[in-house]
Design a protein around this motif. Structure first.
Motif, PDB file in Angstrom:
ATOM      1  N   THR A   1     -28.461  18.209  14.175  1.00 22.62           N
ATOM      2  CA  THR A   1     -29.346  17.304  13.441  1.00 22.62           C
ATOM      3  C   THR A   1     -28.565  16.700  12.281  1.00 22.62           C
ATOM      4  OG1 THR A   1     -30.021  19.034  11.928  1.00 22.62           O
ATOM      5  CG2 THR A   1     -31.337  18.789  13.940  1.00 22.62           C
ATOM      6  N   PRO A   2     -28.989  15.539  11.802  1.00 20.93           N
ATOM      7  CA  PRO A   2     -28.268  14.917  10.690  1.00 20.93           C
ATOM      8  C   PRO A   2     -28.102  15.874   9.504  1.00 20.93           C
ATOM      9  CG  PRO A   2     -29.872  13.388  11.593  1.00 20.93           C
ATOM     10  CD  PRO A   2     -30.082  14.688  12.302  1.00 20.93           C
ATOM     11  N   GLU A   3     -29.099  16.715   9.275  1.00 21.60           N
ATOM     12  CA  GLU A   3     -29.021  17.622   8.123  1.00 21.60           C
ATOM     13  C   GLU A   3     -27.985  18.710   8.375  1.00 21.60           C
ATOM     14  OE1 GLU A   3     -31.846  16.722   9.719  1.00 21.60           O
ATOM     15  OE2 GLU A   3     -32.325  15.181   8.212  1.00 21.60           O
ATOM     16  N   PHE A   4     -27.990  19.256   9.601  1.00 20.99           N
ATOM     17  CA  PHE A   4     -27.001  20.259   9.969  1.00 20.99           C
ATOM     18  C   PHE A   4     -25.594  19.672   9.848  1.00 20.99           C
ATOM     19  CE2 PHE A   4     -24.558  22.241  13.563  1.00 20.99           C
ATOM     20  CZ  PHE A   4     -24.472  23.527  13.045  1.00 20.99           C
ATOM     21  N   VAL A   5     -25.446  18.447  10.327  1.00 17.22           N
ATOM     22  CA  VAL A   5     -24.143  17.776  10.297  1.00 17.22           C
ATOM     23  C   VAL A   5     -23.711  17.503   8.859  1.00 17.22           C
ATOM     24  CG1 VAL A   5     -22.940  15.639  10.910  1.00 17.22           C
ATOM     25  CG2 VAL A   5     -24.379  16.798  12.602  1.00 17.22           C
ATOM     26  N   GLU A   6     -24.657  17.157   8.023  1.00 11.40           N
ATOM     27  CA  GLU A   6     -24.321  16.904   6.624  1.00 11.40           C
ATOM     28  C   GLU A   6     -23.712  18.152   5.987  1.00 11.40           C
ATOM     29  OE1 GLU A   6     -27.392  15.102   4.237  1.00 11.40           O
ATOM     30  OE2 GLU A   6     -26.344  15.551   2.356  1.00 11.40           O
ATOM     31  N   GLY A   7     -24.256  19.292   6.366  1.00 15.09           N
ATOM     32  CA  GLY A   7     -23.741  20.551   5.833  1.00 15.09           C
ATOM     33  C   GLY A   7     -22.279  20.772   6.196  1.00 15.09           C
ATOM     34  N   ILE A   8     -21.887  20.347   7.376  1.00 16.03           N
ATOM     35  CA  ILE A   8     -20.497  20.541   7.816  1.00 16.03           C
ATOM     36  C   ILE A   8     -19.591  19.427   7.293  1.00 16.03           C
ATOM     37  CG2 ILE A   8     -18.969  20.665   9.827  1.00 16.03           C
ATOM     38  CD1 ILE A   8     -21.422  21.612  11.461  1.00 16.03           C
ATOM     39  N   THR A   9     -20.052  18.189   7.456  1.00 13.46           N
ATOM     40  CA  THR A   9     -19.166  17.046   7.243  1.00 13.46           C
ATOM     41  C   THR A   9     -19.257  16.458   5.841  1.00 13.46           C
ATOM     42  OG1 THR A   9     -20.866  15.463   7.901  1.00 13.46           O
ATOM     43  CG2 THR A   9     -19.460  16.344   9.654  1.00 13.46           C
ATOM     44  N   GLY A  10     -20.358  16.729   5.157  1.00 15.86           N
ATOM     45  CA  GLY A  10     -20.560  16.093   3.862  1.00 15.86           C
ATOM     46  C   GLY A  10     -21.067  14.667   3.976  1.00 15.86           C
ATOM     47  N   ILE A  11     -21.278  14.171   5.200  1.00 10.22           N
ATOM     48  CA  ILE A  11     -21.805  12.814   5.369  1.00 10.22           C
ATOM     49  C   ILE A  11     -23.318  12.844   5.166  1.00 10.22           C
ATOM     50  CG2 ILE A  11     -22.168  10.910   7.000  1.00 10.22           C
ATOM     51  CD1 ILE A  11     -19.642  11.898   8.479  1.00 10.22           C
ATOM     52  N   PRO A  12     -23.829  12.069   4.221  1.00 10.84           N
ATOM     53  CA  PRO A  12     -25.280  12.074   3.997  1.00 10.84           C
ATOM     54  C   PRO A  12     -26.037  11.780   5.289  1.00 10.84           C
ATOM     55  CG  PRO A  12     -24.156  10.762   2.328  1.00 10.84           C
ATOM     56  CD  PRO A  12     -23.127  11.146   3.343  1.00 10.84           C
TER      57      PRO A  12
ATOM     58  N   THR B   1     -19.425  -2.266   6.875  1.00 19.00           N
ATOM     59  CA  THR B   1     -20.816  -2.218   6.445  1.00 19.00           C
ATOM     60  C   THR B   1     -21.233  -0.762   6.245  1.00 19.00           C
ATOM     61  OG1 THR B   1     -21.352  -2.404   8.773  1.00 19.00           O
ATOM     62  CG2 THR B   1     -21.653  -4.365   7.456  1.00 19.00           C
ATOM     63  N   HIS B   2     -20.589   0.156   6.980  1.00 19.13           N
ATOM     64  CA  HIS B   2     -20.876   1.588   6.839  1.00 19.13           C
ATOM     65  C   HIS B   2     -19.561   2.329   6.696  1.00 19.13           C
ATOM     66  CE1 HIS B   2     -24.496   0.051   8.653  1.00 19.13           C
ATOM     67  NE2 HIS B   2     -25.124   1.170   8.390  1.00 19.13           N
ATOM     68  N   TRP B   3     -19.456   3.102   5.634  1.00 18.48           N
ATOM     69  CA  TRP B   3     -18.278   3.950   5.480  1.00 18.48           C
ATOM     70  C   TRP B   3     -18.743   5.394   5.407  1.00 18.48           C
ATOM     71  CZ3 TRP B   3     -15.445   4.917   0.265  1.00 18.48           C
ATOM     72  CH2 TRP B   3     -14.388   5.837   0.478  1.00 18.48           C
ATOM     73  N   LEU B   4     -18.411   6.161   6.405  1.00 12.54           N
ATOM     74  CA  LEU B   4     -18.761   7.580   6.413  1.00 12.54           C
ATOM     75  C   LEU B   4     -17.511   8.368   6.043  1.00 12.54           C
ATOM     76  CD1 LEU B   4     -20.780   7.806   9.764  1.00 12.54           C
ATOM     77  CD2 LEU B   4     -21.507   6.941   7.540  1.00 12.54           C
ATOM     78  N   ARG B   5     -17.707   9.343   5.172  1.00 16.03           N
ATOM     79  CA  ARG B   5     -16.548  10.044   4.622  1.00 16.03           C
ATOM     80  C   ARG B   5     -16.632  11.529   4.970  1.00 16.03           C
ATOM     81  NH1 ARG B   5     -14.593   8.833  -1.594  1.00 16.03           N
ATOM     82  NH2 ARG B   5     -12.390   9.027  -1.078  1.00 16.03           N
ATOM     83  N   PRO B   6     -16.164  11.902   6.160  1.00 12.26           N
ATOM     84  CA  PRO B   6     -16.314  13.300   6.576  1.00 12.26           C
ATOM     85  C   PRO B   6     -15.278  14.204   5.911  1.00 12.26           C
ATOM     86  CG  PRO B   6     -15.114  12.076   8.251  1.00 12.26           C
ATOM     87  CD  PRO B   6     -15.468  11.093   7.170  1.00 12.26           C
ATOM     88  N   ASN B   7     -15.618  15.468   5.773  1.00 13.67           N
ATOM     89  CA  ASN B   7     -14.624  16.456   5.382  1.00 13.67           C
ATOM     90  C   ASN B   7     -13.558  16.529   6.465  1.00 13.67           C
ATOM     91  OD1 ASN B   7     -16.115  17.092   3.091  1.00 13.67           O
ATOM     92  ND2 ASN B   7     -17.342  18.622   4.208  1.00 13.67           N
ATOM     93  N   LEU B   8     -12.352  16.952   6.076  1.00 15.55           N
ATOM     94  CA  LEU B   8     -11.257  17.012   7.050  1.00 15.55           C
ATOM     95  C   LEU B   8     -11.609  17.944   8.201  1.00 15.55           C
ATOM     96  CD1 LEU B   8      -8.017  17.329   4.886  1.00 15.55           C
ATOM     97  CD2 LEU B   8      -9.069  15.272   5.824  1.00 15.55           C
ATOM     98  N   GLY B   9     -11.277  17.503   9.401  1.00 19.12           N
ATOM     99  CA  GLY B   9     -11.425  18.376  10.562  1.00 19.12           C
ATOM    100  C   GLY B   9     -12.864  18.618  10.989  1.00 19.12           C
ATOM    101  N   THR B  10     -13.743  17.634  10.729  1.00 19.61           N
ATOM    102  CA  THR B  10     -15.147  17.832  11.129  1.00 19.61           C
ATOM    103  C   THR B  10     -15.610  16.740  12.092  1.00 19.61           C
ATOM    104  OG1 THR B  10     -15.993  16.571   9.231  1.00 19.61           O
ATOM    105  CG2 THR B  10     -15.692  18.936   8.924  1.00 19.61           C
ATOM    106  N   ASP B  11     -14.679  16.203  12.864  1.00 21.10           N
ATOM    107  CA  ASP B  11     -15.007  15.042  13.690  1.00 21.10           C
ATOM    108  C   ASP B  11     -16.024  15.333  14.786  1.00 21.10           C
ATOM    109  OD1 ASP B  11     -13.246  13.052  12.437  1.00 21.10           O
ATOM    110  OD2 ASP B  11     -11.688  14.462  13.043  1.00 21.10           O
TER     111      ASP B  11
END
Ligand code: SF4
Ligand code: SF4
Ligand code: SF4
Lengths: 528, 376
Positions: free
Chosen positions: A108-119, A58-68
């Motif tokens: 924060t979700p926005e900070f994390v988006e910057g690293i991981t690319g996950i909206p 139902t949710h697919w999050l697609r992080p950049n490599l090595g950003t777990d």
């Protein structure tokens, strides 16, 4: 796994990360798929590649490599902000919550988006879904551990389970999926440099004394030994003189293969014991032929800690022998008599010195295997860990900051490379490549590429390319697949020809000693 | 707890729980109702109707797998009506395809013609590949039915054997649907479905493509589920007969799931693998576990100890090899110390093997330099 395989099917929400389950643990993936399709369980897949399970998610999050660590901290942040944490569990069962709270503050979700690319909104939705579930199970595999931050990644997942209280009951837990059949058992049996069986520390004098008594020896070392990934460089520098390799093929499985080969050459004496003349065995001074699982009596411990019987179906070829027999004979020839009647006699000794296996006997697991810990003959085994308390008493939150992977892309090496396994092959292929049938499905190494990247480099399906990293170069065919991620190559590591591990980075996780197989930087060129 | 309710089956008063089907009630009380399409763990479809029973007051015979038990029901599982219906179903099934087992009647000329037809279509001069291991054959024997009452028709669809693992023989398919359920409801690979209609019905992958070009991942769940000879492992087809093999239960040696498997052994060779209906896998396997057994009997297996001399290996006896290894290990340990030696043990060996390896490292080499490549 803290929980059982069957238990996964009872979870309301299943979070899977760093595991291409349908290819690497196919039968276990069926439990996940059934839960999603027939039981209405919600599936959160966190994986850069469009793996099969994303179709069930139902949710697919697609992080950049090595950003777990970043996305997990992000989830923790969201859960705390929404006050969805399990306050009672945190209060009664855990420690270190304040430090955790402090660290995740900035994720924060926005900070994390910057690293991981996950909206940001996807992260929030997934975090809320997981925290709000009645039961939530976390499954992970080597996509989590094969990073320099592998240990941090695992601890972060434990943070997530503890914060939400999804531990210690059916349908919950933090569940690592073991790649090879008896990884669990090899660890349980003390095939590790720092512990005896059942994780009894070698540095503990009382334990050393106990083992000395049990084994009738003196002078057991209390110094922690070398990890596999430390032995290789020590072989290279000449500090390590001899290596006895039993059933492993580091010449295909290890990172930075060129270096491994040179290192093994530096040894004074190399003994390899295996069922085939593997790449590694070819370098040995002496090769000892062993029996394979179908020719042995014994036990394996699966990923859910279930100790199960292995039974002899056929006789071993030629002079080949049980691995334990060979090792025991070497010991005997060295003046320390090690004589066992049978594998059962060994198991009885294991039960004596291994508290968590203490109550297990061949007779008890004749029908169905038992989950350790099973300390006494009367004990029914422990399918679910951490029901009342953790091994250390209270569960410890680890406040962890994200660190980037050891290698980054740059102008010279503009693409990421990640490695993994295929359904039709297994590890270094020693076993699967003997099946013409499996080879027909997965005959050779290849590089998986997204169609965008293929266009960018003017490549078509089936083209030969050279992939180079700072450590080496290989030639492989291009496969343009929808699974692929823009800017990232995937190469399976099974093959000795076009070996992905010629390219990979041997940068290690400082605690686990696991190399960062899942991220390195490469460049590609169309082969002449 | 539900109050125990009862019904009467074959004159016996039997207890049951709410929601149980007549089939479940019967099985619980050791009354054997035959089934073909019923597959454990999936929704009953009632499609083959071999499990029909007579229920007092019902207009027609009812499929036991799809009929819920009701208190006070009176059920006959082997009445004359029931047996007649089952015989009819079996006859239709047997005559619908290349069921050339001994069960087909033995009117000489007809028998010969039929065998020749099948041989022509299947390219083998033997009885059906699953002869002796077939639910349809079992039932035909039990109810003394043969297929000869209906004329044999040519196979509608040719055999598909273009993949390395599974042979699909549509002529022997009785369309019970177990493979479809196995694929969609057990493994959830969603590779095969019922296709076309009426007499044209066929089990197909999307677009009626061969399995190798479909979503099929060759787990073989469908093969294990097929009650007849329509889905058979390619390797053992015709060459492995059940009475020639012995089954040994063990644990799969590939991934950490630890599926319980049966190794089928013929002449000291593993010739087939099936899943055991036990935890953790409950009968399921994947392509590696089911079809990846060839390495066991591979001619490339090491058979003797090897010693390298001047860069090439020569065979050696155990005595010689063990003496050499022990001598060199001892020298190195005594000159440089055990900490200058290392052992890599294996996540693929048994617990017993691993235990002995670490004991050797610690007690004999006197070092803790032991690890395995589990993390890789
Ligand atoms: S082998 Fe597995 S995936 Fe393929 S059709 Fe059969 S059940 Fe489905
Ligand atoms: S192939 Fe076998 S399992 Fe599938 S419908 Fe036909 S007979 Fe039944
Ligand atoms: S059959 Fe497949 S899923 Fe099961 S243990 Fe073997 S490799 Fe793993």
């Amino acid at each position: 796994m803290t929980n059982t395989i069957a238990d996964i099917e009872t979870a309301d929400v299943i979070l899977i990360t760093g595991s291409n389950t349908t290819e690497n643990h196919p039968v276990l993936s069926a439990f996940v798929k059934r839960a999603a399709k027939f039981r209405g369980a919600k599936l959160i897949v966190v994986d850069p590649r469009r793996i099969k399970l994303t179709e069930f998610a139902t949710h697919w999050l697609r992080p950049n490599l090595g950003t777990d660590v970043a996305w997990i901290n992000g989830m923790l942040h969201v859960i705390l902000k929404e006050k969805m944490q399990n306050a009672e569990f945190i209060k009664n069962r855990t420690e270190g919550f304040d430090a955790l709270q402090k660290v995740v503050e900035k994720y924060t979700p926005e900070f994390v988006e910057g690293i991981t690319g996950i909206p940001a909104e996807s992260l929030v939705a997934a975090a809320k879904l997981f925290a709000g579930a009645r039961t939530g199970s976390i499954l992970y595999c080597m996509g989590i551990t094969q990073h320099i931050s592998g240990t941090d990644n695992v601890k972060s997942l434990a943070n997530l389970a503890m914060l939400t209280g999804h531990l210690g009951k059916a349908g919950t837990g933090v569940n690592p999926l073991r790649g090879q059949n008896n990884v669990q058992g090899a660890c349980d049996m003390g095939g590790l440099p720092n512990v005896y069986t059942a994780y009894q520390p070698v540095a503990d004098l009382a334990i050393a004394k106990k083992m000395e008594d049990a084994w009738g020896v003196t002078g057991l070392s209390t110094k922690i030994g070398l990890k596999a990934t430390e032995m290789i460089p020590k072989a290279h520098s000449g500090e390590l003189k001899a290596l006895y390799i039993i059933g492993e093929n580091p010449l295909v499985s290890d990172a930075d293969l060129g270096h491994v080969q040179k290192s093994l050459k530096h040894l004074d004496f190399l003994v390899v014991q295996d069922i085939f003349l593997t790449e590694t065995a070819q370098m040995a001074d002496v090769v000892l032929p062993s029996a394979c699982f179908a020719e042995k009596e014994g036990t394996f411990s699966n990923t859910e800690r279930r100790v199960q019987r292995v039974r002899r179906a056929v006789s071993p070829p030629g002079q080949s022998k049980d691995d334990w027999w060979i090792t025991a004979e070497i010991a005997t020839h060295m003046g320390y008599p090690m004589k066992y009647e049978s594998s059962q006699a060994i198991f009885e000794e294991i039960a004596k010195v291994t508290p968590s296996y203490g109550g297990i006997t061949y007779a008890r697991i004749e029908g169905v295997g038992l989950h350790w810990p099973c300390p006494t003959q009367e004990h029914p085994g422990t399918p679910i860990l951490h029901g009342q308390q953790f091994t250390r008493g209270k569960g410890l939150f680890h406040a962890i900051e994200w660190i980037p992977p050891a290698e980054q892309v740059d102008d010279e090496y503009p693409l990421f490379l990640t490695t993994g396994r295929l359904l039709y092959q297994y590890h270094t292929g020693t076993m699967t490549m003997k099946s013409a049938d499996l080879n027909e499905r997965a005959p050779e190494s290849f590089a998986e590429l997204s169609s965008t990247d293929a266009r960018k480099y003017g490549l078509r399906d089936g083209d030969q390319i050279t992939v180079a990293s700072r450590r080496g170069a290989i030639k492989v065919k291009v496969k343009i697949l929808p699974k692929a991620v823009d800017g990232t190559l995937f190469i399976p590591f099974h093959f000795a020809q076009g070996a992905a591990n010629v390219l990979t980075n041997a940068a290690l996780d400082p605690i686990s000693g696991i190399p960062e197989f899942k991220v390195c930087a490469v460049k590609i060129n169309k082969a002449a | 707890m539900n109050a125990q309710q009862t019904l009467v089956m074959n004159g016996r008063e039997l207890s049951f729980e709410n929601g149980q089907t007549l089939l479940e009630v019967a099985r619980r009380h050791h009354i054997d109702i035959p089934t073909l399409c019923h597959l454990k763990g999936t929704m009953p479809t009632g499609s083959c109707r071999i499990c029909v029973v007579e229920v007092e007051g019902a207009q027609t015979l009812l499929a036991a797998c799809a009929t819920r038990a009701v208190a006070g029901m009176k059920v006959q599982t082997e009445s004359a009506e029931v047996v007649k219906a089952r015989r009819m179903i079996l006859q239709l099934m047997l005559s619908s395809g290349n069921h050339n087992c001994a069960i087909r009647g033995s009117n000489d000329q007809e028998w010969t013609d039929f065998q020749l037809k099948v041989h022509g279509e299947d390219g083998s001069a033997e009885l059906c590949p699953v002869w002796g291991d077939c639910r349809l054959q079992d039932l035909a024997y039990r109810y003394q039915v043969s297929g000869q009452h209906f004329a044999a028709t040519p196979a509608r669809y040719p055999i598909e054997d273009v993949n390395p693992f599974i042979v699909r023989d549509f002529s022997r398919c009785i369309q019970c649907g177990r493979c479809v359920q196995a694929c969609n409801e057990v493994q959830v690979n969603n590779a095969i479905q019922f296709g076309y209609r009426g007499v044209e019905t066929k089990i197909i992958a999307a677009g009626d493509r061969p399995l190798k070009d479909s979503d099929c991942v060759f787990c073989g769940e469908c093969v294990q589920a097929c009650p007849v000879g329509a889905l058979v492992e390619k390797d053992g087809r015709y060459s492995v007969r059940p009475w020639e093999t012995q089954k040994v239960r063990t644990t799969c040696s590939y991934c950490g799931v630890g599926c319980q498997i049966y190794l089928h052994v013929k002449d000291n060779q593993v010739v087939k693998v099936t899943g055991a209906d036990l935890p953790p896998n409950n009968g399921s396997l994947c392509v590696k576990g089911r079809f990846g057994y060839h390495f066991i009997g591979s001619p490339e297996r090491l058979t003797d100890p090897l010693i390298k001399e001047n860069g090439t290996f020569r065979k050696a006896s155990w005595d010689e090899a063990l003496n050499l290894v022990a001598k060199r290990f001892k020298e190195i340990r005594d000159t440089h110390g055990g900490d200058r030696m290392g052992v890599l043990t294996s996540a693929r060996m048994t617990n017993e093997d691993n235990y002995v390896a670490q004991k050797f490292t610690r007690a004999v080499l006197k070092t803790n330099n032991i690890d395995h490549c589990a993390r890789l």
